[in-house]
Design a protein around this motif. Structure first.
Motif, PDB file in Angstrom:
ATOM      1  N   PRO A 114       0.835  -1.205   0.000  1.00 27.99           N
ATOM      2  CA  PRO A 114       0.000   0.000   0.000  1.00 27.99           C
ATOM      3  C   PRO A 114       0.868   1.254   0.000  1.00 27.99           C
ATOM      4  O   PRO A 114       2.011   1.222   0.448  1.00 27.99           O
ATOM      5  N   ALA A 117      -0.524   7.279   0.917  1.00 31.32           N
ATOM      6  CA  ALA A 117      -1.871   7.771   1.212  1.00 31.32           C
ATOM      7  C   ALA A 117      -2.645   6.802   2.096  1.00 31.32           C
ATOM      8  O   ALA A 117      -3.555   7.201   2.830  1.00 31.32           O
ATOM      9  N   SER A 118      -2.286   5.521   2.057  1.00 35.33           N
ATOM     10  CA  SER A 118      -3.015   4.499   2.818  1.00 35.33           C
ATOM     11  C   SER A 118      -2.428   4.270   4.206  1.00 35.33           C
ATOM     12  O   SER A 118      -3.169   4.194   5.191  1.00 35.33           O
ATOM     13  N   ILE A 119      -1.096   4.175   4.299  1.00 31.57           N
ATOM     14  CA  ILE A 119      -0.495   3.804   5.585  1.00 31.57           C
ATOM     15  C   ILE A 119       0.592   4.779   6.044  1.00 31.57           C
ATOM     16  O   ILE A 119       1.318   4.503   6.996  1.00 31.57           O
ATOM     17  N   SER A 194      -2.042   5.002 -10.259  1.00 26.03           N
ATOM     18  CA  SER A 194      -2.747   4.317  -9.174  1.00 26.03           C
ATOM     19  C   SER A 194      -2.425   2.825  -9.096  1.00 26.03           C
ATOM     20  O   SER A 194      -2.249   2.272  -8.011  1.00 26.03           O
TER      21      SER A 194
END
Length: 442
Positions: A114, A117-119, A194
């Protein structure tokens, strides 16, 4: 174990032609898999910067990506020490099978990580961990493959056959460049940013399975089998290498500079360089990069065969001197970014000259060391050189451009590296250079 090797005391063991062909395929295709996995990181550097780092400063993000690229090289000597010592004790084939699995799995992991932005900060930390695993694997690959191929190859074809190892590396990079170009042209910019960049990393898993299959189907080298049969394997090859072979390890370190820095400055860094300093479109950048790689690939067997005729050092020295003279004007022509065909010509010249510094190198190093210490000694010299000077090349190139404002600044680094190789080679002579010498030292 099949009866593919014949050996009498005092003679060189010879594999049958079928076994030798399968050994070359296993060593070379496995090398292709390793370096496709390892090199694709640099091709998607700008996308990794966006995915794994804060987007507040694009240059800082790119430098962070290349710093991660460079840090992974510090794991290479550790992998070289571990797998090199293991290969000298238990055999080349088993170690080569292990490293191709480790490389493919660690590359696949990058593809499923990931992003920032996610983690948050955990993303670049995990990316660094995966790159370190890649570096650990790469450290064991190059010396093991060099020993494996050269110990199977007949004396009069060592230069030619071992030149196929860097050719496999460049072909792996070319495959990555083609794949990335197809993805870039087929997907929107948002899709590439992405998820599209992940595809080259995910492909590593099936490629690794192919490399593993091939390497499990071939037995160990005739020279190593003869060493084991004679009960002459060294129980502490790392200690013996450093105490007995330190001078030649230093020679391997210096001789690697042209290829180590050249490969990562010109072949690996080129797509990012073109994107940052020229106005070429994506298609033009791919064509220039592909031309450089193709020139390098074509020149490799020619330079390797030449080294079988006139010797390793003359080819290495001539190529390095030519790079000292021609690298700066070649970068000037590329950095102008006005004419794609001029950039192709300039890049192809550098690619061909770097081939001259690469093709004889693996036979040159393998011939310096006795069989019982070969993989350990090559691992130390080669990986230390690439760790310090080669792996840092994209980072240093980006840093030099940013600090000097000169788009040709990367040329200074490559010129200095080639000059260092010339200095080493002019004041060094190889150790074991014939089958007789190798057998005597075994």
């Amino acid at each position: 174990m099949t009866e593919a090797v014949t050996h009498q005391p005092g003679t060189m063991p010879h594999p049958d032609p079928s076994t030798m062909k399968r050994a070359m395929v296993a060593g070379i295709i496995g090398h292709f898999v390793e370096w496709y996995d390892y090199g694709v990181y640099a091709y998607v550097a700008t996308m990794l910067a966006a995915a794994f780092y804060s987007d507040s400063d694009p240059t800082a993000g790119l430098l962070a990506v290349f710093a991660t690229f460079a840090v992974a090289f510090f794991a290479r000597p550790l992998g070289g020490l571990f797998f090199g010592s293991l290969a000298d004790r238990i055999g080349r084939q088993r170690c080569l099978a292990t490293v191709v699995v480790l490389m493919s799995v660690s590359t696949f992991i990058i593809g499923v990580l990931p992003g920032y932005a996610s983690i948050g900060v955990a993303a670049p930390v995990l990316l660094l961990a995966a790159r370190i695993l890649q570096g650990f694997s790469a450290g064991g690959e190059i010396a093991g493959a060099a020993s494996f191929v050269n110990e199977y190859a007949p004396r009069n074809k060592r230069g030619l056959l071992s030149s196929l190892l860097p050719a496999a590396s460049a072909t792996g990079l070319l495959f990555g460049a083609v794949l990335l170009t197809v993805l870039t042209s087929s997907l929107s910019e948002d899709a590439m940013g992405s998820w599209g960049w992940r595809v080259p990393f995910l492909i590593a898993l099936p490629l690794g399975a192919i490399g593993l299959y091939l390497r499990l189907k071939i037995e160990d080298t005739p020279l190593f089998q003869a060493l084991v049969s004679a009960k002459q394997a060294d129980p502490t090859p790392l200690r013996s290498s450093l105490s007995e072979q330190f001078k030649w390890i230093a020679v391997a370190f210096g001789a690697t500079l042209t290829y180590g820095v050249g490969f990562y400055t010109v072949m690996s860094y080129m797509p990012t360089y073109l994107k940052e300093v020229t106005d070429f479109g994506a298609g033009e950048m791919f064509i220039v990069t592909a031309a450089v790689l193709l020139a390098h690939i074509v020149a490799l067997p020619l330079c390797g065969a030449l080294s079988d005729r006139i010797g390793r050092r003359p080819v290495l020295i001539t190529a390095s001197i030519a790079l000292v003279v021609l690298t700066y004007p070649a970068f000037v022509l590329i950095a102008e970014g006005r004419n794609m065909f001029v950039a192709i010509l300039a890049g192809a010249v550098m690619g061909a000259l770097i081939a001259g510094g690469a093709a004889p190198l693996f036979a040159f190093m393998a011939e310096m060391f006795p069989t019982r210490l070969r993989t350990s000694s090559v691992s130390i010299g080669y990986n230390a050189s690439v760790m310090i000077f080669g792996g840092t090349a994209p980072f240093i190139s980006t840093f030099l451009i940013d600090k000097t404002g000169s788009n040709v600044a990367p040329s200074f680094y490559l010129v200095a590296a080639a000059a260092g190789a010339v200095f080493t080679l002019l004041f060094a002579r190889t150790g074991a250079t014939t089958h007789r010498d190798v057998l005597r030292q075994t």
